[in-house]
Design a protein around this motif. Sequence first.
Motif, PDB file in Angstrom:
ATOM      1  N   MET A 163       0.844  -1.193   0.000  1.00 26.02           N
ATOM      2  CA  MET A 163       0.000   0.000   0.000  1.00 26.02           C
ATOM      3  C   MET A 163       0.881   1.246   0.000  1.00 26.02           C
ATOM      4  SD  MET A 163      -3.161  -1.020   0.105  1.00 26.02           S
ATOM      5  CE  MET A 163      -4.154  -2.426   0.559  1.00 26.02           C
ATOM      6  N   THR A 164       0.488   2.245  -0.746  1.00 31.24           N
ATOM      7  CA  THR A 164       1.231   3.490  -0.776  1.00 31.24           C
ATOM      8  C   THR A 164       0.274   4.646  -0.525  1.00 31.24           C
ATOM      9  OG1 THR A 164       0.935   3.702  -3.173  1.00 31.24           O
ATOM     10  CG2 THR A 164       2.940   2.610  -2.400  1.00 31.24           C
ATOM     11  N   ILE A 165       0.799   5.672   0.126  1.00 27.70           N
ATOM     12  CA  ILE A 165      -0.007   6.867   0.312  1.00 27.70           C
ATOM     13  C   ILE A 165      -0.028   7.651  -0.993  1.00 27.70           C
ATOM     14  CG2 ILE A 165       0.544   6.954   2.764  1.00 27.70           C
ATOM     15  CD1 ILE A 165       2.454   9.280   2.138  1.00 27.70           C
ATOM     16  N   ALA A 166      -0.966   8.558  -1.105  1.00 29.16           N
ATOM     17  CA  ALA A 166      -1.053   9.393  -2.298  1.00 29.16           C
ATOM     18  C   ALA A 166       0.070  10.428  -2.277  1.00 29.16           C
ATOM     19  CB  ALA A 166      -2.413  10.088  -2.340  1.00 29.16           C
ATOM     20  N   ASP A 167       0.729  10.583  -3.410  1.00 30.17           N
ATOM     21  CA  ASP A 167       1.855  11.495  -3.565  1.00 30.17           C
ATOM     22  C   ASP A 167       1.363  12.777  -4.222  1.00 30.17           C
ATOM     23  OD1 ASP A 167       4.450  12.520  -3.802  1.00 30.17           O
ATOM     24  OD2 ASP A 167       4.741  11.557  -5.754  1.00 30.17           O
ATOM     25  N   GLU A 168       1.551  13.917  -3.554  1.00 34.78           N
ATOM     26  CA  GLU A 168       1.076  15.193  -4.090  1.00 34.78           C
ATOM     27  C   GLU A 168       2.057  15.705  -5.143  1.00 34.78           C
ATOM     28  OE1 GLU A 168      -1.176  19.194  -2.457  1.00 34.78           O
ATOM     29  OE2 GLU A 168       0.278  18.194  -1.149  1.00 34.78           O
ATOM     30  N   VAL A 169       1.636  15.740  -6.391  1.00 36.64           N
ATOM     31  CA  VAL A 169       2.505  16.144  -7.495  1.00 36.64           C
ATOM     32  C   VAL A 169       2.318  17.607  -7.869  1.00 36.64           C
ATOM     33  CG1 VAL A 169       2.543  13.793  -8.352  1.00 36.64           C
ATOM     34  CG2 VAL A 169       0.883  15.402  -9.297  1.00 36.64           C
ATOM     35  N   ALA A 170       1.238  18.211  -7.416  1.00 37.29           N
ATOM     36  CA  ALA A 170       0.927  19.630  -7.571  1.00 37.29           C
ATOM     37  C   ALA A 170      -0.108  19.929  -6.496  1.00 37.29           C
ATOM     38  CB  ALA A 170       0.379  19.928  -8.967  1.00 37.29           C
ATOM     39  N   PRO A 171      -0.369  21.196  -6.198  1.00 39.32           N
ATOM     40  CA  PRO A 171      -1.334  21.494  -5.142  1.00 39.32           C
ATOM     41  C   PRO A 171      -2.680  20.790  -5.364  1.00 39.32           C
ATOM     42  CG  PRO A 171      -0.162  23.482  -5.738  1.00 39.32           C
ATOM     43  CD  PRO A 171       0.248  22.432  -6.734  1.00 39.32           C
ATOM     44  N   ASN A 172      -3.027  19.905  -4.419  1.00 43.99           N
ATOM     45  CA  ASN A 172      -4.303  19.184  -4.449  1.00 43.99           C
ATOM     46  C   ASN A 172      -4.449  18.225  -5.629  1.00 43.99           C
ATOM     47  OD1 ASN A 172      -5.553  20.296  -2.038  1.00 43.99           O
ATOM     48  ND2 ASN A 172      -5.628  22.227  -3.183  1.00 43.99           N
ATOM     49  N   VAL A 173      -3.312  17.815  -6.187  1.00 43.63           N
ATOM     50  CA  VAL A 173      -3.281  16.814  -7.260  1.00 43.63           C
ATOM     51  C   VAL A 173      -2.401  15.669  -6.770  1.00 43.63           C
ATOM     52  CG1 VAL A 173      -2.718  16.312  -9.664  1.00 43.63           C
ATOM     53  CG2 VAL A 173      -3.513  18.606  -9.014  1.00 43.63           C
ATOM     54  N   PHE A 174      -2.973  14.475  -6.683  1.00 42.11           N
ATOM     55  CA  PHE A 174      -2.281  13.348  -6.066  1.00 42.11           C
ATOM     56  C   PHE A 174      -2.229  12.164  -7.028  1.00 42.11           C
ATOM     57  CE2 PHE A 174      -4.256  15.919  -2.850  1.00 42.11           C
ATOM     58  CZ  PHE A 174      -3.275  16.046  -1.863  1.00 42.11           C
ATOM     59  N   ARG A 175      -1.088  11.511  -7.032  1.00 41.72           N
ATOM     60  CA  ARG A 175      -0.913  10.282  -7.798  1.00 41.72           C
ATOM     61  C   ARG A 175      -0.736   9.130  -6.825  1.00 41.72           C
ATOM     62  NH1 ARG A 175       4.111   7.019  -8.020  1.00 41.72           N
ATOM     63  NH2 ARG A 175       4.036   5.780  -9.916  1.00 41.72           N
ATOM     64  N   ALA A 176      -1.435   8.027  -7.077  1.00 47.12           N
ATOM     65  CA  ALA A 176      -1.286   6.826  -6.276  1.00 47.12           C
ATOM     66  C   ALA A 176      -1.042   5.650  -7.216  1.00 47.12           C
ATOM     67  CB  ALA A 176      -2.525   6.580  -5.423  1.00 47.12           C
ATOM     68  N   SER A 177      -0.499   4.573  -6.669  1.00 47.79           N
ATOM     69  CA  SER A 177      -0.085   3.435  -7.491  1.00 47.79           C
ATOM     70  C   SER A 177      -0.996   2.238  -7.283  1.00 47.79           C
ATOM     71  CB  SER A 177       1.351   3.021  -7.145  1.00 47.79           C
ATOM     72  OG  SER A 177       2.244   4.070  -7.420  1.00 47.79           O
ATOM     73  N   GLY A 178      -1.376   1.621  -8.395  1.00 47.35           N
ATOM     74  CA  GLY A 178      -1.955   0.293  -8.375  1.00 47.35           C
ATOM     75  C   GLY A 178      -0.877  -0.683  -8.811  1.00 47.35           C
ATOM     76  N   THR A 179      -1.280  -1.757  -9.457  1.00 46.39           N
ATOM     77  CA  THR A 179      -0.334  -2.751  -9.950  1.00 46.39           C
ATOM     78  C   THR A 179       0.158  -2.336 -11.333  1.00 46.39           C
ATOM     79  OG1 THR A 179      -1.508  -4.490  -8.731  1.00 46.39           O
ATOM     80  CG2 THR A 179      -0.023  -5.195 -10.489  1.00 46.39           C
ATOM     81  N   ASP A 180       1.345  -1.754 -11.387  1.00 45.82           N
ATOM     82  CA  ASP A 180       1.932  -1.280 -12.646  1.00 45.82           C
ATOM     83  C   ASP A 180       1.051  -0.237 -13.331  1.00 45.82           C
ATOM     84  OD1 ASP A 180       3.966  -3.933 -14.025  1.00 45.82           O
ATOM     85  OD2 ASP A 180       3.517  -3.523 -11.944  1.00 45.82           O
ATOM     86  N   VAL A 181       0.271   0.500 -12.572  1.00 48.16           N
ATOM     87  CA  VAL A 181      -0.635   1.477 -13.161  1.00 48.16           C
ATOM     88  C   VAL A 181      -0.880   2.585 -12.145  1.00 48.16           C
ATOM     89  CG1 VAL A 181      -2.741   0.284 -12.378  1.00 48.16           C
ATOM     90  CG2 VAL A 181      -2.824   1.707 -14.442  1.00 48.16           C
ATOM     91  N   ASN A 182      -1.167   3.785 -12.644  1.00 45.34           N
ATOM     92  CA  ASN A 182      -1.395   4.941 -11.779  1.00 45.34           C
ATOM     93  C   ASN A 182      -2.867   5.307 -11.708  1.00 45.34           C
ATOM     94  OD1 ASN A 182       1.407   5.335 -11.372  1.00 45.34           O
ATOM     95  ND2 ASN A 182       1.552   6.483 -13.287  1.00 45.34           N
ATOM     96  N   VAL A 183      -3.245   5.891 -10.578  1.00 46.20           N
ATOM     97  CA  VAL A 183      -4.545   6.553 -10.442  1.00 46.20           C
ATOM     98  C   VAL A 183      -4.274   7.970  -9.959  1.00 46.20           C
ATOM     99  CG1 VAL A 183      -5.700   4.388  -9.911  1.00 46.20           C
ATOM    100  CG2 VAL A 183      -4.937   5.843  -8.045  1.00 46.20           C
TER     101      VAL A 183
END
Length: 247
Positions: A1-21
Amino acid sequence: MTIADEVAPNVFRASGTDVNVVILRDGDALTLIDGGYPGDVSAVEYAINSLGRSPEDVQGMLLTHAHIDHMGAIVSFHERYRTPVFTDPTEVAHARRDYLEQAKGKDFIPMLHKHGVLPWLLRIARVGATRSLSIDDAQAFGSSGPLDLPGAPVPVATHGHTSGHSAYHLPQHGVVITGDALVTAHALSKVDGPQLLPQVFDHGKQDTVAALDHLAVLNAETIVPGHGPVVSMHISAAVEQARGRSR
């Protein structure tokens, strides 16, 4: 499990299995863009919880396209919470499974000896890659400008990978969520950096290459792809790299 990574203000990238959400936040309200594989639902929930929110706070969900590796949490949240799902008008029929534009297991048999193929197939099989998912009441987004959803994403038609693939632009943050129109890595690729997916995944390569034109004109210097790490470079430069590698 990974926490959501903030890539810009209030924009978050999270990881699935070899795929991003991607999760967009506006106060307590969220927009979810793509949802990983069916087996990634708990990872998406964990990412949302890491923001102090719950799946019920998702006001709307967007698909870049209706491939199984992007539909997992989208379908789950829609069934559990009736959260509306939106996608490009052309992609609606694909999400409903009026037709299917997706690589099948038999397509990879001639590739089993190639770089990364077998481990990747085994990995995605464990998270539901062979399941059949559909969204019978997926809706077409009806605006050519910012959508009335948290984060105000702007759809960008990038038809090619599927007939109705859409990227999403966040001009206020200089971010573009490219889905599978442009990625930065993949388990079946030997290179890192901006690129197109291997041709086995595409509905039509010629259209996929042409769709890069719609990305290149955007004002964006943060690229959040469907597969691979987030990269900081102007989207026009990323498109140039991807074009060079597609020849």
